[in-house]
Enzyme design. Structure first.
Site, PDB file in Angstrom:
ATOM      1  N   HIS A 111       0.852  -1.200   0.000  1.00  0.00           N
ATOM      2  CA  HIS A 111       0.000   0.000   0.000  1.00  0.00           C
ATOM      3  C   HIS A 111       0.876   1.233   0.000  1.00  0.00           C
ATOM      4  O   HIS A 111       1.903   1.261   0.680  1.00  0.00           O
ATOM      5  CB  HIS A 111      -0.885   0.046   1.249  1.00  0.00           C
ATOM      6  CG  HIS A 111      -1.899  -1.043   1.267  1.00  0.00           C
ATOM      7  ND1 HIS A 111      -1.620  -2.309   1.707  1.00  0.00           N
ATOM      8  CD2 HIS A 111      -3.188  -1.055   0.869  1.00  0.00           C
ATOM      9  CE1 HIS A 111      -2.700  -3.063   1.587  1.00  0.00           C
ATOM     10  NE2 HIS A 111      -3.669  -2.326   1.075  1.00  0.00           N
ATOM     11  N   LYS A 136      -1.396  -8.000  -4.111  1.00  0.00           N
ATOM     12  CA  LYS A 136      -2.321  -6.864  -4.076  1.00  0.00           C
ATOM     13  C   LYS A 136      -1.504  -5.579  -4.009  1.00  0.00           C
ATOM     14  O   LYS A 136      -0.613  -5.457  -3.161  1.00  0.00           O
ATOM     15  CB  LYS A 136      -3.236  -6.960  -2.847  1.00  0.00           C
ATOM     16  CG  LYS A 136      -4.133  -5.739  -2.701  1.00  0.00           C
ATOM     17  CD  LYS A 136      -4.835  -5.685  -1.351  1.00  0.00           C
ATOM     18  CE  LYS A 136      -5.623  -4.392  -1.251  1.00  0.00           C
ATOM     19  NZ  LYS A 136      -6.104  -4.139   0.115  1.00  0.00           N
ATOM     20  N   LYS A 282     -14.658  21.514 -21.040  1.00  0.00           N
ATOM     21  CA  LYS A 282     -15.455  21.581 -22.272  1.00  0.00           C
ATOM     22  C   LYS A 282     -14.769  22.366 -23.402  1.00  0.00           C
ATOM     23  O   LYS A 282     -14.982  22.068 -24.567  1.00  0.00           O
ATOM     24  CB  LYS A 282     -16.819  22.188 -21.980  1.00  0.00           C
ATOM     25  CG  LYS A 282     -17.744  21.232 -21.248  1.00  0.00           C
ATOM     26  CD  LYS A 282     -19.142  21.805 -21.138  1.00  0.00           C
ATOM     27  CE  LYS A 282     -20.065  20.807 -20.457  1.00  0.00           C
ATOM     28  NZ  LYS A 282     -21.419  21.308 -20.279  1.00  0.00           N
ATOM     29  N   ASP A 319     -25.168  19.574 -25.821  1.00  0.00           N
ATOM     30  CA  ASP A 319     -25.961  20.511 -25.010  1.00  0.00           C
ATOM     31  C   ASP A 319     -26.800  21.405 -25.923  1.00  0.00           C
ATOM     32  O   ASP A 319     -27.939  21.744 -25.606  1.00  0.00           O
ATOM     33  CB  ASP A 319     -25.034  21.434 -24.189  1.00  0.00           C
ATOM     34  CG  ASP A 319     -24.438  20.730 -22.981  1.00  0.00           C
ATOM     35  OD1 ASP A 319     -25.009  19.716 -22.545  1.00  0.00           O
ATOM     36  OD2 ASP A 319     -23.390  21.197 -22.484  1.00  0.00           O
TER      37      ASP A 319
HETATM   38  P1  NAP Z   1     -19.547  27.355 -15.884  1.00  0.00           P
HETATM   39  O1  NAP Z   1     -18.962  27.322 -17.234  1.00  0.00           O
HETATM   40  O2  NAP Z   1     -18.693  27.197 -14.701  1.00  0.00           O
HETATM   41  O3  NAP Z   1     -20.347  28.726 -15.720  1.00  0.00           O
HETATM   42  C1  NAP Z   1     -20.981  29.073 -14.520  1.00  0.00           C
HETATM   43  C2  NAP Z   1     -21.754  30.365 -14.697  1.00  0.00           C
HETATM   44  O4  NAP Z   1     -22.513  30.580 -13.518  1.00  0.00           O
HETATM   45  C3  NAP Z   1     -20.858  31.578 -14.894  1.00  0.00           C
HETATM   46  O5  NAP Z   1     -21.526  32.471 -15.745  1.00  0.00           O
HETATM   47  C4  NAP Z   1     -20.757  32.129 -13.471  1.00  0.00           C
HETATM   48  O6  NAP Z   1     -20.574  33.533 -13.426  1.00  0.00           O
HETATM   49  C5  NAP Z   1     -22.126  31.836 -12.942  1.00  0.00           C
HETATM   50  N1  NAP Z   1     -22.135  31.721 -11.498  1.00  0.00           N
HETATM   51  C6  NAP Z   1     -21.462  30.818 -10.749  1.00  0.00           C
HETATM   52  N2  NAP Z   1     -21.731  31.007  -9.444  1.00  0.00           N
HETATM   53  C7  NAP Z   1     -22.585  32.054  -9.367  1.00  0.00           C
HETATM   54  C8  NAP Z   1     -23.202  32.740  -8.293  1.00  0.00           C
HETATM   55  N3  NAP Z   1     -23.021  32.368  -7.024  1.00  0.00           N
HETATM   56  N4  NAP Z   1     -24.029  33.780  -8.579  1.00  0.00           N
HETATM   57  C9  NAP Z   1     -24.221  34.152  -9.853  1.00  0.00           C
HETATM   58  N5  NAP Z   1     -23.654  33.558 -10.918  1.00  0.00           N
HETATM   59  C10 NAP Z   1     -22.840  32.509 -10.676  1.00  0.00           C
HETATM   60  O7  NAP Z   1     -20.680  26.247 -15.735  1.00  0.00           O
HETATM   61  P2  NAP Z   1     -21.668  25.677 -16.870  1.00  0.00           P
HETATM   62  O8  NAP Z   1     -21.112  24.462 -17.501  1.00  0.00           O
HETATM   63  O9  NAP Z   1     -22.096  26.794 -17.752  1.00  0.00           O
HETATM   64  O10 NAP Z   1     -22.880  25.196 -15.958  1.00  0.00           O
HETATM   65  C11 NAP Z   1     -23.727  26.143 -15.339  1.00  0.00           C
HETATM   66  C12 NAP Z   1     -24.970  25.438 -14.815  1.00  0.00           C
HETATM   67  O11 NAP Z   1     -25.691  24.910 -15.920  1.00  0.00           O
HETATM   68  C13 NAP Z   1     -24.622  24.224 -13.945  1.00  0.00           C
HETATM   69  O12 NAP Z   1     -24.853  24.550 -12.622  1.00  0.00           O
HETATM   70  C14 NAP Z   1     -25.554  23.121 -14.386  1.00  0.00           C
HETATM   71  O13 NAP Z   1     -26.535  22.890 -13.407  1.00  0.00           O
HETATM   72  C15 NAP Z   1     -26.235  23.666 -15.604  1.00  0.00           C
HETATM   73  N6  NAP Z   1     -26.071  22.741 -16.734  1.00  0.00           N
HETATM   74  C16 NAP Z   1     -27.093  21.908 -17.011  1.00  0.00           C
HETATM   75  C17 NAP Z   1     -27.009  21.051 -18.072  1.00  0.00           C
HETATM   76  C18 NAP Z   1     -28.166  20.151 -18.358  1.00  0.00           C
HETATM   77  O14 NAP Z   1     -28.028  19.279 -19.205  1.00  0.00           O
HETATM   78  N7  NAP Z   1     -29.290  20.337 -17.731  1.00  0.00           N
HETATM   79  C19 NAP Z   1     -25.862  21.005 -18.866  1.00  0.00           C
HETATM   80  C20 NAP Z   1     -24.815  21.863 -18.559  1.00  0.00           C
HETATM   81  C21 NAP Z   1     -24.927  22.727 -17.484  1.00  0.00           C
HETATM   82  P3  NAP Z   1     -19.089  34.199 -13.419  1.00  0.00           P
HETATM   83  O15 NAP Z   1     -18.705  34.322 -14.867  1.00  0.00           O
HETATM   84  O16 NAP Z   1     -19.302  35.491 -12.742  1.00  0.00           O
HETATM   85  O17 NAP Z   1     -18.205  33.254 -12.653  1.00  0.00           O
END
Ligand code: NAP
Length: 497
Positions: A111, A136, A282, A319
């Site tokens: 380990h 192991k 991404k 997406d």
């Molecule tokens: P990301 O690239 O990290 O972007 C996050 C975004 O949220 C940025 O614009 C960020 O603003 C903002 N943000 C983060 N914390 C915040 C807060 N406390 N108050 C206000 N704004 C905040 O993430 P992402 O991939 O775009 O994902 C964002 C959300 O989309 C995820 O939480 C997820 O639930 C959802 N999503 C869903 C799917 C689906 O298939 N349903 C797919 C992808 C994503 P700043 O630029 O100021 O940091």
């Protein structure tokens, strides 16, 4: 075979849990004597044992809890052998001092809780010279590539070898070792009882990853992200693959930002055929292959990587079509006479990866888009790229919109009491789309319904993007209804508690 590691402070609990594991289908159980508070009573643990056992007593230097002397520990191990335990775990430095006796099989173990050392292969060669029935090796993964090294040992072993990495980054090798011929893998009794870092529970190993069905022909897929432990993709994809009778496994692969490309290159040795790609990879993943289809190219981000029929990597973004389809379906329900996005006004919160894909889909559909982002600068930049309106985060409540899309994580589990948009800013009849899918029913959506708005949760988009990935991976349509039910069940409040 899955070996369940059992560590309890009381003999009665150890015996009871052993019994319950056997009733639940466990075929091999590791009894961790070092966990017992009182001096281990082997007769009590071994008489009428319901399954074969591995007897192990770990020292503190291997993060064990043994408090007695080393001499007492070795005496205990010898006693377990005399009592006919099926297997005994002997650390590499003590194995030579504990002689073989009876039918007990000897597992000689190494380990390393700090790292996967550079001289791992040399250590293995030395272990091969000892009197072992099984070898192991469990080492800490500080880089996902460490998984590949441990699995190579299993694949090339002449003495049956169980080798895997510990830590969250080591999970792929814990699951994949069966593909390369490992006699068993280790799991824990439950998620609350993790005895070694990165250990999965017996139920996860059996019911999510179907470890016992993994063989050399099993195809491999996975999700790349950091963090990745929270992802529902493994539950969803493994269930869908099994539902369709495909011999494949889908792994959670935690990859830190700076080692994405090297991981992908090394993981080629494991024959992985497709990946879902999530935060923070991404955009960066597009550097891995020049072959992108239009949504990935236009979004500058991909959430899917798959190997096409010629074995060449291809990046795409599911997406984008998933969000478009989910929105169109919701608009159809809201107003069957006018289901088109074109001409509608959309306010989108966020400017990250999801916002980029959804924003592009909205603009291309002919709708008017306004972006508001916490960091106004980033919001403005995305608005410029998409050639749409921008408003400051503070002013988001005053935008007149038909559709509100939340692309921020505000309101996501565990911060379910938060919302990115005050209730009094909502307008009657608005369609509110929250891309969050965990929980399905966010505070934003609850308040929107109270306000007579139409709502759409992120669950449908998540299912649609995963379904399209499934199609890319295995070249056949996904069982969408089954996937929807699987995800709903997985994120139900019962499970979250
Ligand atoms: P990301 O690239 O990290 O972007 C996050 C975004 O949220 C940025 O614009 C960020 O603003 C903002 N943000 C983060 N914390 C915040 C807060 N406390 N108050 C206000 N704004 C905040 O993430 P992402 O991939 O775009 O994902 C964002 C959300 O989309 C995820 O939480 C997820 O639930 C959802 N999503 C869903 C799917 C689906 O298939 N349903 C797919 C992808 C994503 P700043 O630029 O100021 O940091």
């Amino acid at each position: 075979m899955i070996c369940v590691t059992l560590g309890r402070t009381r003999h009665s609990m150890m015996v009871a849990e052993h019994q319950s594991l056997a009733e639940n289908g466990a075929q091999l159980v590791e009894l961790r004597l070092d966990w017992l508070k009182r001096t281990p009573e082997l007769q009590r643990l071994l008489t009428e044992r319901p399954t074969p056992v591995i007897v192990t007593c770990r020292r503190p230097e291997e993060t064990g809890k043994w408090r007695g002397t080393e001499e007492q520990r070795r005496t205990l191990l010898r006693q377990a052998i005399v009592l006919g335990a099926e297997y005994i775990d002997l650390e590499v430095d003590v194995a030579d001092e504990i002689p073989r006796y009876g039918d007990t099989k000897r597992i000689i173990s190494y380990h390393n809780f700090k790292e996967t050392p550079d001289n791992l292969e040399q250590i293995y060669e030395e272990m091969e010279k000892q009197d072992a029935d099984y070898l192991k090796l469990a080492t800490m993964a500080n880089d996902p590539v460490d998984n590949v090294r441990l699995l190579a040992l299993v694949a090339e072993a002449e003495i049956p070898t169980i080798a895997f990495c510990m830590g969250e980054m080591g999970v792929p090798s814990r699951i994949l070792c069966g593909k390369y011929g490992s006699p068993w893998t280790y799991a824990t009794f439950s998620n609350e009882r993790v005895l070694a870092p990165g250990q999965l529970s017996f139920e996860e190993m059996r019911d999510v990853y179907h470890y016992d069905e993994i063989d050399e022909d099993t195809r491999v897929f996975g999700v790349l992200g950091d963090p990745v432990g929270h992802s529902y993709s493994p539950i969803l994809h493994n269930a869908a693959l099994r539902h369709e009778g495909i011999n494949a496994v889908y792994l959670p692969i935690r990859v830190p930002r700076d080692v994405l490309i090297s991981t992908l290159q090394e993981f080629d040795k494991l024959g992985v055929e497709g990946y879902s790609v999530t935060i923070p990879h991404k955009e960066h993943v597009l550097e891995f292959t020049k072959r992108h289809n239009p949504p990935a190219k236009d979004c500058g981000a991909a959430n899917t990587l798959y190997s096409d029929e010629r074995g060449k990597w291809f990046a795409t973004n599911t997406d984008y079509p998933a969000a478009l389809k989910a929105l169109t379906q919701a608009l159809e329900l809201k107003n069957p006479d006018s289901p088109r996005l074109a001409g509608k006004q959309v306010l989108m919160l966020g400017a990250g990866g999801a916002a980029k894909a959804i924003g592009l889909a909205v603009v291309r559909s002919g709708a008017g888009l306004t972006i508001a982002n916490r960091s106004n600068k980033r919001g403005k930049e995305l608005a410029e790229v998409l050639n749409c309106q921008h408003t400051n985060w503070e002013n988001r409540g005053s935008v007149h919109a038909d559709i509100l899309v939340n692309c921020t994580p505000v309101g996501m589990y565990p911060n379910m009491e938060e919302t990115p948009f005050a209730q009094n800013w909502l307008r009657d009849g608005m369609l509110v789309f929250d891309t969050i899918y965990n929980p399905e029913n966010t505070l934003l959506l609850k308040e929107a319904r109270e306000h007579e708005c139409y709502t759409l949760s992120g669950l449908e988009m998540f299912i649609l993007q995963a379904a399209e990935q499934f199609d890319c991976f295995v070249n056949q349509p996904a069982p969408i209804d089954f996937m929807r039910e699987t995800l709903r069940h997985a994120i139900s409040p019962v499970r979250l508690n």
